[in-house]
Design a protein around this motif. Structure first.
Motif, PDB file in Angstrom:
ATOM      1  N   THR A 165       0.845  -1.191   0.000  1.00 12.96           N
ATOM      2  CA  THR A 165       0.000   0.000   0.000  1.00 12.96           C
ATOM      3  C   THR A 165       0.879   1.241   0.000  1.00 12.96           C
ATOM      4  OG1 THR A 165      -1.770  -1.175   1.149  1.00 12.96           O
ATOM      5  CG2 THR A 165      -1.782   1.223   1.324  1.00 12.96           C
ATOM      6  N   PHE A 166       0.459   2.289  -0.703  1.00 10.64           N
ATOM      7  CA  PHE A 166       1.216   3.532  -0.778  1.00 10.64           C
ATOM      8  C   PHE A 166       1.572   4.005   0.625  1.00 10.64           C
ATOM      9  CE2 PHE A 166       1.748   8.128  -1.517  1.00 10.64           C
ATOM     10  CZ  PHE A 166       2.571   8.119  -2.628  1.00 10.64           C
ATOM     11  N   ASN A 167       2.864   4.371   0.813  1.00  9.89           N
ATOM     12  CA  ASN A 167       3.358   4.549   2.180  1.00  9.89           C
ATOM     13  C   ASN A 167       3.183   5.955   2.753  1.00  9.89           C
ATOM     14  OD1 ASN A 167       5.447   5.951   0.896  1.00  9.89           O
ATOM     15  ND2 ASN A 167       6.916   4.278   1.122  1.00  9.89           N
ATOM     16  N   ASP A 168       2.052   6.588   2.458  1.00 13.30           N
ATOM     17  CA  ASP A 168       1.689   7.783   3.207  1.00 13.30           C
ATOM     18  C   ASP A 168       1.116   7.345   4.548  1.00 13.30           C
ATOM     19  OD1 ASP A 168      -0.807   6.784   2.547  1.00 13.30           O
ATOM     20  OD2 ASP A 168      -1.378   8.485   1.295  1.00 13.30           O
ATOM     21  N   ASN A 169       0.467   8.253   5.288  1.00 11.02           N
ATOM     22  CA  ASN A 169      -0.005   7.868   6.613  1.00 11.02           C
ATOM     23  C   ASN A 169      -1.198   6.921   6.574  1.00 11.02           C
ATOM     24  OD1 ASN A 169       2.053   9.384   7.605  1.00 11.02           O
ATOM     25  ND2 ASN A 169       0.800  10.647   8.953  1.00 11.02           N
ATOM     26  N   VAL A 170      -1.973   6.941   5.496  1.00  9.46           N
ATOM     27  CA  VAL A 170      -3.006   5.915   5.357  1.00  9.46           C
ATOM     28  C   VAL A 170      -2.345   4.545   5.208  1.00  9.46           C
ATOM     29  CG1 VAL A 170      -4.898   5.055   3.931  1.00  9.46           C
ATOM     30  CG2 VAL A 170      -4.732   7.494   4.410  1.00  9.46           C
ATOM     31  N   ASP A 198      -1.227  15.577   6.972  1.00  5.85           N
ATOM     32  CA  ASP A 198      -0.459  15.843   8.183  1.00  5.85           C
ATOM     33  C   ASP A 198       0.525  14.699   8.421  1.00  5.85           C
ATOM     34  OD1 ASP A 198       0.466  16.617  10.626  1.00  5.85           O
ATOM     35  OD2 ASP A 198      -1.492  16.765  11.582  1.00  5.85           O
ATOM     36  N   THR A 199       1.722  15.060   8.849  1.00  9.17           N
ATOM     37  CA  THR A 199       2.724  14.021   9.094  1.00  9.17           C
ATOM     38  C   THR A 199       2.471  13.266  10.382  1.00  9.17           C
ATOM     39  OG1 THR A 199       4.154  15.667  10.158  1.00  9.17           O
ATOM     40  CG2 THR A 199       4.496  15.246   7.807  1.00  9.17           C
ATOM     41  N   GLY A 200       1.586  13.771  11.230  1.00 10.88           N
ATOM     42  CA  GLY A 200       1.252  13.069  12.456  1.00 10.88           C
ATOM     43  C   GLY A 200       2.373  13.117  13.478  1.00 10.88           C
ATOM     44  N   THR A 201       2.236  12.268  14.481  1.00 11.76           N
ATOM     45  CA  THR A 201       3.233  12.125  15.549  1.00 11.76           C
ATOM     46  C   THR A 201       3.734  10.700  15.503  1.00 11.76           C
ATOM     47  OG1 THR A 201       2.085  13.749  16.921  1.00 11.76           O
ATOM     48  CG2 THR A 201       3.634  12.270  18.034  1.00 11.76           C
ATOM     49  N   MET A 202       5.018  10.509  15.328  1.00  9.30           N
ATOM     50  CA  MET A 202       5.536   9.180  15.070  1.00  9.30           C
ATOM     51  C   MET A 202       6.504   8.708  16.142  1.00  9.30           C
ATOM     52  SD  MET A 202       4.122   7.956  12.424  1.00  9.30           S
ATOM     53  CE  MET A 202       2.848   8.756  11.445  1.00  9.30           C
ATOM     54  N   PHE A 203       6.120   7.637  16.804  1.00 12.72           N
ATOM     55  CA  PHE A 203       7.001   6.848  17.670  1.00 12.72           C
ATOM     56  C   PHE A 203       7.743   7.742  18.678  1.00 12.72           C
ATOM     57  CE2 PHE A 203      10.635   3.808  18.390  1.00 12.72           C
ATOM     58  CZ  PHE A 203       9.866   2.778  18.884  1.00 12.72           C
ATOM     59  N   GLU A 204       6.980   8.335  19.571  1.00 13.81           N
ATOM     60  CA  GLU A 204       7.561   9.193  20.591  1.00 13.81           C
ATOM     61  C   GLU A 204       7.421   8.546  21.966  1.00 13.81           C
ATOM     62  OE1 GLU A 204       6.062  13.152  20.488  1.00 13.81           O
ATOM     63  OE2 GLU A 204       7.036  13.601  18.564  1.00 13.81           O
ATOM     64  N   ARG A 205       8.468   8.664  22.752  1.00 11.21           N
ATOM     65  CA  ARG A 205       8.446   8.150  24.126  1.00 11.21           C
ATOM     66  C   ARG A 205       7.583   9.071  24.977  1.00 11.21           C
ATOM     67  NH1 ARG A 205      11.888   5.518  27.985  1.00 11.21           N
ATOM     68  NH2 ARG A 205      10.505   5.198  29.782  1.00 11.21           N
ATOM     69  N   GLN A 206       6.718   8.463  25.793  1.00 10.37           N
ATOM     70  CA  GLN A 206       5.816   9.204  26.663  1.00 10.37           C
ATOM     71  C   GLN A 206       6.157   8.943  28.130  1.00 10.37           C
ATOM     72  OE1 GLN A 206       3.047  11.173  25.073  1.00 10.37           O
ATOM     73  NE2 GLN A 206       4.628  10.779  23.544  1.00 10.37           N
ATOM     74  N   GLN A 207       5.448   9.607  28.979  1.00 10.72           N
ATOM     75  CA  GLN A 207       5.618   9.419  30.416  1.00 10.72           C
ATOM     76  C   GLN A 207       5.316   7.970  30.805  1.00 10.72           C
ATOM     77  OE1 GLN A 207       3.388  12.229  32.731  1.00 10.72           O
ATOM     78  NE2 GLN A 207       3.323  10.898  34.523  1.00 10.72           N
ATOM     79  N   THR A 208       6.161   7.409  31.651  1.00 11.10           N
ATOM     80  CA  THR A 208       5.943   6.033  32.118  1.00 11.10           C
ATOM     81  C   THR A 208       4.603   5.928  32.825  1.00 11.10           C
ATOM     82  OG1 THR A 208       8.303   5.623  32.323  1.00 11.10           O
ATOM     83  CG2 THR A 208       6.847   4.199  33.607  1.00 11.10           C
ATOM     84  N   LEU A 209       3.916   4.842  32.553  1.00 12.06           N
ATOM     85  CA  LEU A 209       2.583   4.617  33.100  1.00 12.06           C
ATOM     86  C   LEU A 209       2.687   3.719  34.330  1.00 12.06           C
ATOM     87  CD1 LEU A 209      -0.413   5.174  32.511  1.00 12.06           C
ATOM     88  CD2 LEU A 209      -0.412   3.185  31.029  1.00 12.06           C
ATOM     89  N   GLN A 210       2.197   4.195  35.447  1.00 11.03           N
ATOM     90  CA  GLN A 210       2.257   3.423  36.688  1.00 11.03           C
ATOM     91  C   GLN A 210       1.121   2.406  36.754  1.00 11.03           C
ATOM     92  OE1 GLN A 210       4.957   3.825  38.732  1.00 11.03           O
ATOM     93  NE2 GLN A 210       5.572   5.250  37.084  1.00 11.03           N
ATOM     94  N   VAL A 211       1.418   1.267  37.315  1.00 12.33           N
ATOM     95  CA  VAL A 211       0.435   0.211  37.515  1.00 12.33           C
ATOM     96  C   VAL A 211       0.087   0.169  38.998  1.00 12.33           C
ATOM     97  CG1 VAL A 211      -0.078  -2.234  37.235  1.00 12.33           C
ATOM     98  CG2 VAL A 211       1.421  -1.084  35.596  1.00 12.33           C
ATOM     99  N   VAL A 212      -1.178   0.320  39.299  1.00  8.85           N
ATOM    100  CA  VAL A 212      -1.613   0.376  40.694  1.00  8.85           C
ATOM    101  C   VAL A 212      -2.653  -0.713  40.921  1.00  8.85           C
ATOM    102  CG1 VAL A 212      -2.649   1.773  42.505  1.00  8.85           C
ATOM    103  CG2 VAL A 212      -1.191   2.853  40.762  1.00  8.85           C
ATOM    104  N   LEU A 265      -1.355   8.925  13.711  1.00  6.39           N
ATOM    105  CA  LEU A 265      -1.120   9.076  12.287  1.00  6.39           C
ATOM    106  C   LEU A 265      -1.755  10.315  11.701  1.00  6.39           C
ATOM    107  CD1 LEU A 265      -0.665   5.864  12.791  1.00  6.39           C
ATOM    108  CD2 LEU A 265      -0.656   5.859  10.314  1.00  6.39           C
ATOM    109  N   PHE A 266      -2.813  10.819  12.317  1.00  8.51           N
ATOM    110  CA  PHE A 266      -3.467  12.007  11.784  1.00  8.51           C
ATOM    111  C   PHE A 266      -3.818  12.943  12.934  1.00  8.51           C
ATOM    112  CE2 PHE A 266      -4.169   8.747   8.636  1.00  8.51           C
ATOM    113  CZ  PHE A 266      -3.852   9.412   7.452  1.00  8.51           C
ATOM    114  N   ASN A 267      -3.267  14.135  12.865  1.00  3.89           N
ATOM    115  CA  ASN A 267      -3.615  15.177  13.827  1.00  3.89           C
ATOM    116  C   ASN A 267      -4.646  16.138  13.254  1.00  3.89           C
ATOM    117  OD1 ASN A 267      -1.816  14.270  15.798  1.00  3.89           O
ATOM    118  ND2 ASN A 267      -0.111  15.357  14.846  1.00  3.89           N
TER     119      ASN A 267
END
Length: 691
Positions: A261-266, A424-438, A417-419
């Motif tokens: 498939t064409f490698n745009d964000n779709v 739109d180039t979107g947001t790709m593979f960014e590290r986020q705040q660690t999620l705590q397990v409670v 993939l879509f903002n």
């Protein structure tokens, strides 16, 4: 946090009722066992000639592209590389060279798949290698040259030699081998191949059957020996579903070719959805993208349907597309040999749409959960059709049970993939705040068109390099005397569409030349190719209109073709090369005649005549096309000056043969005098191969 995304630690069931978006709790639990073993995510080089332009990328850009594909913990971090076992015939975007053009010879210096496998292994020694024929040389097909199964010993020895050559010449261990891409399979052949591999020291090589749909499953259920011979069932474009017979076999099920498939964000959305849903719906434990790298001329078929794009070795420009980072969500936090959790206990669909899969490491110490909420319109694959469905913003709650109860936090990687706008180039593979397990529970709000990885794995990296050079069109002045190559290489930038073109040293005065090597009709794969008995190789800029092309050529004294051509404004390649139009100057030395034709098959002649006499087997041929006029010379003597059709008014330059057989070419020179639809700098390239 990113873009307003909120991660919430949940304490008790009461927290689930605090929002109107409350949803079911999804258990992550290994108490009652596991699902299937994970076999990896991969990409395909071949089917065909899809890595053609990557080979001669200048450094450091070539290594950068390879890092984005194969380097662990950097980019796509591919776990499987599937390559074409070249068969000298077009297999989509061109033809790939066989290691045995003829039954009496072998040569493992041909083609570029050996190089690519070595580069992949250099970066990731654990990557699995998978070979598959799309086409076969004609001799494998027997007297009719269209059926490789008439004598199973021929294709068995042919494939065995390829596997042996990989090991003895390059120390490459082939892990998997297929039968015949998307074509009929032969049960006697599969059984014989298994026996021969076992007897010759290649019992480690596993057979994938049959790289088509699921048909082979019914035969496996009825034939114990066939079932023992086939390790995995590989289906192409399964639409995320397997079938009942395939499940009954107990075999590992693969999407052994998918995406395209064409490698745009779709396209990135398509890839992200099927990477999860192939297991959620179909229990498929490996998914392999066609293709790994879109590295072939625009507009050859299926342009830009790779995980990334690299189509300008003359400039060094390349593009890291969204599928690279969507792949990383799985591959950077799993390895082959990990295990999926069971459906309903770590694998499933969300009530608000989307899916999740959880995998555990062999030692039980690491857990990875991949989430996707990709909408229908933003995740359509080119095939098969996708039924309508809905996805909504929702709050997702996972309850960790079993051996996961001791996990206290999960690292988070995020893509959207879509903002907003479709481009739109979107947001790709960014590290986020660690999620705590409670209290064993973890909760997060997810919107539409997002991909998450929640993991205990400490790795993960969004690899990067300085921006590559700016995009530039193919140089409008180009020359290559072919002296800078190693013998048996395929010449760079000349993209063979049918046949096989190889560097041969013929001695003084021409020394290294390009030789068309195929002597007879291959067992073709592209349907259209079965209608032609000639070869063609294209080069340059499809937007060229006014152009002069010059080359030295000769027909082989032994096994020679009936003639050869130079051409301009060639409007197509790939499997439809037989329908190519343009201006073709055919030279027939044996009859001392020439023909100017408006098509590759020379069915629409423009003019013809006799050639001037020549005292040399080598001749110099020049074709010039300007506006609605074409002229040509032969050994500096005028042949014609004629009016030509108005269409096509642009296209590639090409060389080729009139029939199968040997033709040698040397001293290619091209001067584009006008280019359609773009402004082009007056840049000149005298081509020297990349060392």
């Amino acid at each position: 946090m990113n873009g307003g995304r909120i991660f919430v630690a949940c304490v008790g069931v009461c927290a689930l009722l605090a929002t109107a978006h409350a949803a079911a709790v999804y258990p992550i639990d290994d108490s009652d066992g596991f699902g299937r073993k994970f076999d990896g995510i991969g990409g395909i080089s071949g089917g065909g000639a899809t890595s053609k332009l990557l080979v001669n990328y200048p450094q450091p850009y070539r290594d950068q592209v390879l890092d984005f594909l194969f380097k662990p913990n950097f980019g796509a971090s591919l776990q499987i590389l599937k390559v074409e076992i070249g068969g000298d015939a077009c297999s989509t975007d061109g033809s790939e060279a066989s290691h045995m053009h003829n039954s009496w010879e072998e040569n493992y210096q041909r083609g570029y798949e050996w190089w690519l496998m070595l580069e992949a292994k250099k970066r990731n020694p654990n990557i699995k290698l998978y070979g598959l024929p799309w086409a076969y040389p004609g001799w494998v097909g027997g007297p009719t040259r269209d059926n490789p199964w008439t004598d199973p010993e021929r294709p068995v020895n042919y494939v065995l030699n390829w596997i042996r050559g990989a090991k003895t010449v390059y120390n490459l261990t082939i892990d998997y081998v297929g039968i015949w891409n998307e074509r009929m399979y032969s049960i006697p052949y599969i059984k014989l191949l298994r026996r021969v591999l076992d007897k010759t020291g290649f019992s480690n090589v596993k057979i994938v059957g049959a790289d088509k749909k699921w048909e082979i499953a019914d035969d496996i259920l009825q034939d114990e020996e066939l079932g023992a011979a086939v390790e995995n069932i590989g289906c192409h474009y399964p639409g995320t579903f397997s079938d009942t017979s395939a499940m009954k076999t107990g075999k590992q099920l693969w999407a052994s070719e998918d995406y395209s498939t064409f490698n745009d964000n779709v396209g990135g959305g398509c890839w992200g959805r099927i990477l999860n849903m192939n297991y959620v719906n179909g229990n498929m434990t490996a998914t392999i993208s066609w293709n790994a790298i879109a590295s072939y001329y625009n507009p050859l078929p299926w342009f830009r349907t790779g995980l990334m794009t690299a189509v300008e070795p003359w400039s060094g420009n390349y593009a890291v597309e969204s599928p690279i980072w969507i792949t990383a969500h799985t591959t950077q936090f799993t390895e082959i040999g990990w295990t999926y959790l069971r459906h309903g206990a770590g694998v499933g669909n969300f009530t608000g749409g989307g899916s999740y899969v959880a995998l555990i490491s062999p030692n039980g110490k690491n857990l990875t959960i991949i989430i996707e909420t990709l909408s229908h319109d933003h995740s359509i694959c080119v095939r098969p059709p996708l039924e309508p469905y809905n996805v909504s913003t929702q709050r997702v709650t996972f309850q960790l049970k079993g051996s996961f109860i001791s996990i206290t936090s999960l690292r988070v990687w995020y893509s959207r993939l879509f903002n907003g706008a479709i481009n739109d180039t979107g947001t790709m593979f960014e590290r986020q705040q660690t999620l705590q397990v409670v209290n064993g529970m973890v909760q997060l709000d997810v919107a539409v068109d997002e991909v998450y990885t929640l993991t205990t794995v400490k790795g993960g990296k969004k690899g990067s390099y300085p921006r590559p050079p700016a995009s530039q069109p193919f140089p409008n002045t180009y020359s290559d005397d072919f002296e800078g190559y190693t013998e048996h290489m395929e010449p760079y930038n000349l993209a063979q569409q049918t046949g096989s073109y190889e560097i041969i040293d013929v001695g003084p005065p021409h020394n290294k030349v390009v030789r068309q090597m195929v002597l007879s009709q291959p067992v073709h794969w592209c349907k259209a190719e079965g209608n032609t008995n000639r070869s063609i190789s294209v080069i340059g800029n499809y937007n060229w209109t006014d152009v002069t092309v010059q080359i030295d050529a000769r027909v082989g004294a032994v096994n020679g073709s009936s003639g050869y051509f130079v051409a301009a404004r060639v409007d197509r390649g790939g499997g439809s090369s037989d329908k190519a139009e343009g201006i073709f100057l055919y030279i027939f030395p044996k009859t001392s005649t020439y023909l100017v034709s408006a098509d590759f098959e020379h069915k629409h002649g423009i003019t013809k005549g006799e050639l001037p006499s020549s005292s040399s087997d080598w001749s110099n041929v020049v074709l010039t096309v300007r506006g609605e006029n074409a002229s040509g010379t032969y050994n500096n003597q005028k042949l014609f000056n004629v009016s030509i059709p108005a269409t096509p008014n642009m296209g590639f330059v090409a060389i080729g043969t009139d029939s199968w057989g040997i033709v040698d070419y040397d001293n290619l020179m091209i001067k584009a005098e006008a280019v359609a639809h773009q402004r082009q700098k007056d840049n000149t390239l005298y081509f020297k191969p990349q060392k």
